[in-house]
Design a protein around this motif. Sequence first.
Motif, mmCIF file in Angstrom:
data_model
loop_
_atom_site.group_PDB
_atom_site.id
_atom_site.type_symbol
_atom_site.label_atom_id
_atom_site.label_comp_id
_atom_site.label_asym_id
_atom_site.label_seq_id
_atom_site.Cartn_x
_atom_site.Cartn_y
_atom_site.Cartn_z
ATOM 1 N N GLY A 216 0.714 -1.255 0.080
ATOM 2 C CA GLY A 216 -0.008 -0.021 0.046
ATOM 3 C C GLY A 216 0.787 1.286 0.154
ATOM 4 N N TYR A 217 2.253 1.306 -0.516
ATOM 5 C CA TYR A 217 2.983 2.356 -0.449
ATOM 6 C C TYR A 217 3.236 2.894 -1.768
ATOM 7 C CZ TYR A 217 3.795 1.324 4.456
ATOM 8 O OH TYR A 217 3.781 1.155 5.937
ATOM 9 N N GLU A 218 3.054 4.194 -1.981
ATOM 10 C CA GLU A 218 3.712 4.652 -3.277
ATOM 11 C C GLU A 218 5.382 4.847 -3.010
ATOM 12 O OE1 GLU A 218 2.154 5.379 -6.112
ATOM 13 O OE2 GLU A 218 0.696 4.251 -5.319
ATOM 14 N N VAL A 219 6.091 4.747 -3.942
ATOM 15 C CA VAL A 219 7.483 4.702 -3.956
ATOM 16 C C VAL A 219 8.258 5.123 -4.924
ATOM 17 C CG1 VAL A 219 7.714 2.344 -4.601
ATOM 18 C CG2 VAL A 219 9.685 3.023 -3.183
ATOM 19 N N ASP A 220 9.446 5.881 -4.656
ATOM 20 C CA ASP A 220 10.321 6.283 -5.817
ATOM 21 C C ASP A 220 11.822 5.963 -5.149
ATOM 22 O OD1 ASP A 220 11.322 7.473 -7.936
ATOM 23 O OD2 ASP A 220 10.549 9.488 -7.691
ATOM 24 N N PHE A 221 12.668 6.188 -6.046
ATOM 25 C CA PHE A 221 14.104 5.734 -5.880
ATOM 26 C C PHE A 221 15.232 7.028 -6.427
ATOM 27 C CE2 PHE A 221 13.942 3.148 -9.222
ATOM 28 C CZ PHE A 221 15.001 3.361 -10.118
ATOM 29 N N LYS A 222 16.048 7.201 -5.956
ATOM 30 C CA LYS A 222 16.880 7.974 -6.606
ATOM 31 C C LYS A 222 18.464 7.624 -5.746
ATOM 32 C CE LYS A 222 17.915 12.908 -7.672
ATOM 33 N NZ LYS A 222 17.566 14.400 -7.707
ATOM 34 N N ILE A 223 19.624 7.867 -6.764
ATOM 35 C CA ILE A 223 20.880 7.891 -6.014
ATOM 36 C C ILE A 223 21.241 9.149 -5.851
ATOM 37 C CG2 ILE A 223 23.298 7.521 -6.896
ATOM 38 C CD1 ILE A 223 22.279 5.316 -8.862
ATOM 39 N N LEU A 224 21.695 9.335 -4.562
ATOM 40 C CA LEU A 224 22.067 10.604 -4.087
ATOM 41 C C LEU A 224 23.566 10.418 -3.873
ATOM 42 C CD1 LEU A 224 19.642 10.986 -1.213
ATOM 43 C CD2 LEU A 224 19.348 11.838 -3.547
ATOM 44 N N LYS A 225 24.375 11.760 -4.353
ATOM 45 C CA LYS A 225 25.789 11.932 -3.760
ATOM 46 C C LYS A 225 25.946 12.625 -2.644
ATOM 47 C CE LYS A 225 26.277 12.750 -8.901
ATOM 48 N NZ LYS A 225 27.069 13.567 -9.940
ATOM 49 N N ALA A 226 26.703 11.844 -1.738
ATOM 50 C CA ALA A 226 26.839 12.370 -0.395
ATOM 51 C C ALA A 226 27.560 13.822 -0.381
ATOM 52 C CB ALA A 226 27.767 11.432 0.607
ATOM 53 N N GLU A 227 28.584 14.046 -1.187
ATOM 54 C CA GLU A 227 29.372 15.302 -1.235
ATOM 55 C C GLU A 227 28.159 16.416 -1.410
ATOM 56 O OE1 GLU A 227 30.034 13.314 -5.409
ATOM 57 O OE2 GLU A 227 29.642 13.016 -3.320
ATOM 58 N N VAL B 201 28.932 16.330 2.976
ATOM 59 C CA VAL B 201 29.840 15.039 3.234
ATOM 60 C C VAL B 201 31.271 15.288 2.542
ATOM 61 C CG1 VAL B 201 29.978 12.669 3.605
ATOM 62 C CG2 VAL B 201 27.789 13.552 3.642
ATOM 63 N N PRO B 202 32.281 15.343 3.277
ATOM 64 C CA PRO B 202 33.443 15.499 2.331
ATOM 65 C C PRO B 202 34.259 14.365 1.821
ATOM 66 C CG PRO B 202 33.925 15.175 4.914
ATOM 67 C CD PRO B 202 32.530 15.289 4.728
ATOM 68 N N GLN B 203 33.263 13.470 1.044
ATOM 69 C CA GLN B 203 33.577 12.366 0.538
ATOM 70 C C GLN B 203 32.614 11.903 -0.816
ATOM 71 O OE1 GLN B 203 32.454 7.600 2.081
ATOM 72 N NE2 GLN B 203 32.260 9.302 3.292
ATOM 73 N N GLU B 204 33.309 11.196 -1.698
ATOM 74 C CA GLU B 204 32.502 10.954 -2.857
ATOM 75 C C GLU B 204 31.992 9.525 -2.427
ATOM 76 O OE1 GLU B 204 35.635 10.480 -5.911
ATOM 77 O OE2 GLU B 204 35.281 12.502 -6.622
ATOM 78 N N ARG B 205 30.646 9.433 -2.332
ATOM 79 C CA ARG B 205 29.859 8.417 -1.960
ATOM 80 C C ARG B 205 28.471 8.160 -2.648
ATOM 81 N NH1 ARG B 205 31.071 5.357 2.699
ATOM 82 N NH2 ARG B 205 29.572 3.850 3.328
ATOM 83 N N ARG B 206 28.143 7.292 -3.213
ATOM 84 C CA ARG B 206 26.968 7.010 -3.982
ATOM 85 C C ARG B 206 26.066 6.104 -3.224
ATOM 86 N NH1 ARG B 206 29.392 10.859 -5.325
ATOM 87 N NH2 ARG B 206 30.014 11.390 -7.568
ATOM 88 N N ARG B 207 24.853 6.533 -2.526
ATOM 89 C CA ARG B 207 23.890 5.695 -2.264
ATOM 90 C C ARG B 207 22.542 5.721 -2.818
ATOM 91 N NH1 ARG B 207 26.744 2.290 1.116
ATOM 92 N NH2 ARG B 207 24.954 1.886 2.054
#
Length: 376
Positions: free
Chosen positions: A147-158, A162-168
């Motif tokens: 019963g949930y509406e959902v979306d997703f995205k890759i976020l860049k921590a920097e 955040v002082p770091q290259e990190r993709r989540r």
Amino acid sequence: MARVGTVVDLFCGAGGLSEGFRQAGFEVLAGSDFDDVAGKTFAATHPEATFVGGRIQELSVKHLLAVTGLKPGELDVLVGGPPCQGYSVYNHNRGVDDPRAGLFREYLRIVKGLRPKWLVMENVSGLTSIADGGIIKEIQAGMHELGYEVDFKILKAEEYGVPQERRRIFFIANRIGAPIRFPLPTHGKDLKPLTTIWDAISDLPKVENGRGEEGQKYAAAPANAYQSELRGNRKTVSNHSAPKLSAVNIERMKHIPSGGSWRDIPFDLLPEGMKKAKRSDHTKRYGRPRKSDLACTILTKCDVHWGAYIHPEQDRALTVREAARLQSFPDGFVFHGSRTEQYVQVGNAVPPLLGRAVADALIACDHSLSAEKAVA
């Protein structure tokens, strides 16, 4: 700050994601993880919450409701990051057959029983390439079925300080009809300057290879807002000892300048396995980043043989505290366990500043949360 909502954190580890939500004004009620050592860190840094140890497969909704004092449907946000090693771009044998690759289904089982208003699930960006996106489709379908509406995205921590290259990759979902929006970047071109490695760690005391003690004083006053925020009211530094590297590794590092790497090491000093390497290979190995750089992704060990984890000035590897600074953990987060276990806790975590940005995005989308925050 008045409470804006409640959070339970599955696969919580040391608590980076829940720390971000707490900074945004949420009350963390509970965290669950199989790693009892990480659980000690979570319990010490989240005294308002209950840590529930053990395998997620054995975690019952009934027990979670009991420890939180909630009824089904009352929890505002269920957050969590199922262990991602099965999906990681660093795991070249990754795939849906990895036993860790199905743990998101346990997250969905808890969702079915708790019925939280919002869901936040994060994972490594490599999830998109597994089985032609099949895992992502299964996660979305599972949330839709509940019963949930959902979306997703890759976020860049920097892009969030955040002082770091990190993709989540972040999945955000709700069952209350609220819009789903992801946080807008705050740092980068035409925005606030990116936070650099030196912005993050320049005030920490010098330590020698294989040395360091608890309770050292800071080397200098905070040099910027980032250092001030992470230091808070602390006067001394914890988790700031350097792993002891071999004499040959120390000799190798002496040849590596700022911005340099394994390519700067004399051939006869290279590890045997790297003497046959192409110049285009192993680009991060034995890397000494520039002070003005972003850190490379902080993994579960800051091993100089595998990445750019040499201190910008000193001939040693980064300490746990330096890794934690590069992950945006407050200095008040004291990591428990052996130094190896501490590195694992830091490397597995969601950077708190990234978690806070996501939490703020939820508040902006949910009038019931934003109304409470406005009163505060």
